[in-house]
Write a protein that holds these residues in place. Structure first.
Motif, short mmCIF file in Angstrom:
data_model
loop_
_atom_site.label_atom_id
_atom_site.label_comp_id
_atom_site.label_asym_id
_atom_site.label_seq_id
_atom_site.Cartn_x
_atom_site.Cartn_y
_atom_site.Cartn_z
N ASN A 91 28.59 74.19 -86.45
CA ASN A 91 28.05 72.97 -85.83
C ASN A 91 28.76 72.63 -84.52
OD1 ASN A 91 26.12 72.65 -87.76
ND2 ASN A 91 27.13 70.94 -88.82
N SER A 110 26.76 74.97 -82.26
CA SER A 110 25.30 74.80 -82.41
C SER A 110 24.60 76.13 -82.63
CB SER A 110 24.71 74.08 -81.18
OG SER A 110 25.23 72.79 -81.06
N SER A 139 22.42 70.56 -93.28
CA SER A 139 22.96 70.15 -91.98
C SER A 139 24.48 70.31 -91.90
CB SER A 139 22.55 68.72 -91.67
OG SER A 139 22.99 67.84 -92.69
N ALA A 161 21.23 77.07 -80.53
CA ALA A 161 20.37 75.89 -80.37
C ALA A 161 20.88 74.97 -79.27
CB ALA A 161 20.32 75.12 -81.69
N ARG A 182 26.53 78.50 -90.57
CA ARG A 182 26.32 77.76 -89.32
C ARG A 182 27.65 77.31 -88.74
NH1 ARG A 182 22.39 73.08 -90.57
NH2 ARG A 182 22.87 72.41 -88.42
N PHE A 210 22.11 69.22 -83.26
CA PHE A 210 22.11 70.37 -84.19
C PHE A 210 22.69 70.00 -85.55
CE2 PHE A 210 22.00 74.80 -85.19
CZ PHE A 210 23.14 75.06 -85.93
N TYR A 264 20.38 68.62 -88.34
CA TYR A 264 19.19 69.37 -88.72
C TYR A 264 19.47 70.41 -89.79
CZ TYR A 264 16.18 67.58 -85.01
OH TYR A 264 15.40 66.78 -84.22
N MET A 290 18.73 73.99 -91.00
CA MET A 290 18.37 75.21 -90.28
C MET A 290 17.90 76.28 -91.27
SD MET A 290 18.85 74.39 -87.17
CE MET A 290 18.58 76.00 -86.44
N ALA A 339 14.44 74.78 -87.01
CA ALA A 339 15.24 73.57 -87.15
C ALA A 339 14.33 72.43 -87.58
CB ALA A 339 15.90 73.22 -85.81
N LEU A 386 15.70 77.28 -79.12
CA LEU A 386 16.28 78.07 -80.20
C LEU A 386 16.15 79.52 -79.75
CD1 LEU A 386 14.73 76.38 -83.38
CD2 LEU A 386 17.10 76.21 -82.60
#
Length: 120
Positions: A74, A77, A53, A24, A72, A29, A32, A34, A98, A4
């Motif tokens: 995804n 990541s 997530s 990450a 985020r 990822f 998880y 965050m 995470a 990270l």
């Protein structure tokens, strides 16, 4: 190997903005939760913001509500923290976290942190 890596910290004047990023790798990822924490000298580590997530749910510390936004990506990541209206009391090291389940075990990973200093 889990990594990270936070970036985007720095020195900013009160009322200014910064955007932190946490890249990450080494784990799934998108599975998880965050979070961003901060830790000021001599103080305990505190939760600043959390995102689910899938990115559909967020939570914030009362002290940053309306000023900070967590998001985020995804695909890349990466988790972000947009910080607006910064105050001197926001000065701290900001750390990316995470947390998730893999193979039935709870995993908890931390970055090294990035310094944010809010000062004239």
């Amino acid at each position: 190997q889990v990594q990270l890596v936070e970036s985007g910290g720095g020195l900013v004047q009160p009322g200014g903005s910064l955007r932190l990023s946490c890249a990450a790798s080494g784990f799934i990822f998108s599975s998880y939760v965050m979070s961003w924490y901060h830790q000021a000298p001599g103080k305990e580590r505190e939760l600043v913001a959390r995102i689910s997530s899938a990115g559909s749910s967020t939570n914030y510390a009362d002290s940053v509500k309306g000023r900070f936004t967590v998001s985020r990506d995804n695909v890349k990541s990466t988790v972000f923290l947009q910080m607006n209206g910064l105050k001197p009391e926001d000065t701290a090291v900001y750390l990316c976290n995470a947390r998730g389940l893999e193979s039935g075990e709870l995993r908890d990973y931390w970055g090294q942190g990035t310094q944010v200093t809010v000062s004239q």
